[in-house]
Design an enzyme around this catalytic site. Structure first.
Site, PDB file in Angstrom:
ATOM      1  N   GLU A 305       0.842  -1.207   0.000  1.00 58.65           N
ATOM      2  CA  GLU A 305       0.000   0.000   0.000  1.00 58.65           C
ATOM      3  C   GLU A 305       0.877   1.258   0.000  1.00 58.65           C
ATOM      4  OE1 GLU A 305      -4.205  -1.474   1.868  1.00 58.65           O
ATOM      5  OE2 GLU A 305      -2.793  -0.536   3.273  1.00 58.65           O
ATOM      6  N   GLU A 407      -6.264  -6.662  -2.029  1.00 58.55           N
ATOM      7  CA  GLU A 407      -6.871  -6.783  -0.695  1.00 58.55           C
ATOM      8  C   GLU A 407      -8.337  -6.389  -0.761  1.00 58.55           C
ATOM      9  OE1 GLU A 407      -5.181  -4.901   2.696  1.00 58.55           O
ATOM     10  OE2 GLU A 407      -3.111  -5.311   2.097  1.00 58.55           O
TER      11      GLU A 407
END
Length: 466
Positions: A305, A407
């Protein structure tokens, strides 16, 4: 009065007044409980002109929007930014007057759009939205002042195509759960959790790795879960089950995400050239040890991320050239062990198209090589399903790369239908995040599979085992 605390006498009293306990409980469950904000940019240019749209709604305890909510929302901003407009995106413009300081506004039919305008100072802006008796919502936005891009290499790169489709799961918590004595079972039959996932169509496992999680301030003090040794053991189990492996480098001793990208303690104090070498050497060492035991990953994430950067402060998003160099050293480490291993860049921007494009443009301007675009998608922070779909289609077309949801947890069927249906053969698939134990998990706390797991039989049949 909390419904769950009602005694039998309280229920009788409710009935005497013509009220039904179930209806009162249902009313409490549907009442607003939390302010939720979805920012459509979390990186802005500190030029006094850049604007970001922030969606404000309220949800109930079931996580559902309350469409008739009309609460007064009060805003707090810390950092150099201001609200320039409030609207419902169609006709409502509550204030929007030039030079007027906006600090509050009402929801209209359960929604309020806030336009945030940047100032001229780089740094972190904290934006919070509150309403009486509700949990507040907040986000952090990075204000940046980028300089001209400098390429990390002049060598051209053709993205590699990943063959097949991915129905994956991140189950990095598994060794911790097993250490606590959790036994996994499916329809009453006890089995290895990895085998159960395989039985329901999963064909890929994602594992996160931390540099030194056993540190006192690391992810797993003293125990070291998700370190190299635990990863090697898990990789053997994954490969023995006949599944493929995605390795997720956090490049940290602790969780790495858009709000925190802590440099590993062992790398602190290094000058930038030494830091780059550490990224390269660590990547090579991990992958070489996995290769030596016959468990080389089938794909690698260089960072987790990373839309706000990684390995702060050098790799913070305000330092785009340095971030690109650190990413490049990670990619080079992967390719040094096996040039055919695909590399993913993973950003937490499922429905944020403008910011996704900005980040990827900056990395491509600096010639960072990568193969796959990975997105996180959690509706509370990353927009609607339509936002996700539009973003994935645009990114796959604009950058000629495969895209996937790296995710997610909620809206399982809907997310997979989108992620597997991106046109022009650019759809790669999904990884559900920690389905053994987190959020909408597909196993109960005692390790027994639940109804959620059966959804994957249909998803696999539709997209994996055609």
């Amino acid at each position: 009065m909390k419904i769950k605390a009602l005694t039998a006498l309280s229920i009788i009293a409710l009935n005497l007044f013509g009220l039904n306990y179930n209806s009162v409980a249902q009313s409490a469950a549907t009442k607003p409980s939390e302010v939720v904000i979805t920012p459509y940019k979390t990186t802005m240019l500190a030029d006094g002109k850049d604007e970001a749209q922030i969606k404000v709604v309220v949800i109930n305890k079931s996580g559902k929007d309350v469409p008739d909510a009309g609460q007064l929302i009060k805003f707090t901003i810390t950092g150099d930014a201001m609200i320039s407009k409030l609207s419902d995106h169609q006709k409502y413009n509550e204030i929007g007057l030039p030079n007027h300081v906006i600090t509050q506004g009402h929801l209209h039919n359960g929604i309020l759009w806030v336009t945030l305008r940047s100032g001229h100072q780089k740094g972190v802006v904290k934006f919070e939205a509150k309403a009486d008796s509700l949990y507040p919502g907040s986000t952090e936005i990075r204000m940046i002042q980028p300089s001209a891009a400098h390429k990390v290499t002049t060598v051209g790169y053709t993205p590699k195509k990943v063959e097949g489709k991915i129905l994956g799961a991140d189950i990095s918590f598994l060794p911790e759960l097993e250490a606590k004595g959790v036994k996994f079972s499916d329809k009453g039959v006890q089995k290895d959790a990895i085998e159960i996932l395989k039985d329901h169509g999963f064909n890929y496992i994602r594992l996160r790795i931390f540099n030194n999680p056993a540190r006192d301030s690391g992810y797993s003090p003293q125990k070291g879960f998700c370190d190299l040794e635990h990863t090697k053991q898990m990789a053997k189990r994954v490969k023995a089950a006949g599944l493929k492996l995605l390795l997720d480098f956090h490049y940290s001793d602790y969780w790495a995400d858009p709000q925190q990208q802590y440099k590993p303690a062992a790398w602190r104090g290094q000058d930038f050239n030494a830091l780059k070498h550490s990224v390269y050497a660590y990547t090579v060492d991990v992958l070489q040890q996995l290769k030596s035991q016959g468990t080389l990953p089938d794909m690698v994430q260089v960072g987790n991320e990373i839309n706000h950067g990684m390995i702060w402060p050098e790799g913070e998003i305000n330092n785009l050239d340095s971030l690109a160099e650190l990413l490049y050293m990670g990619v080079q480490g992967v390719k040094a062990v096996d040039p055919s291993t695909p590399v993913m860049l993973h950003i937490a921007l499922g429905g944020q198209n403008l910011e996704s494009r900005y980040f990827l443009d900056q990395m491509l301007d600096r010639n960072v090589p990568f193969d796959v675009i990975g997105l996180s998608y959690y509706p509370k922070w990353h927009g609607t399903l339509d936002d996700l779909k539009a973003n994935m289609i645009d990114l796959s077309t604009r950058y000629n790369r495969q895209v996937m949801v790296a995710e997610y947890t909620q809206l399982k069927t809907e997310v997979n239908d989108i992620a597997f249906s991106i046109p022009n053969n650019k759809a790669l698939g999904t990884f559900i995040w920690e389905p053994l134990s987190t959020w909408e998990q597909i196993f109960d706390k005692d390790g027994k599979s639940n109804a959620y797991i059966d959804l994957y039989d249909g998803i696999a049949k539709k997209y994996i085992t055609k």
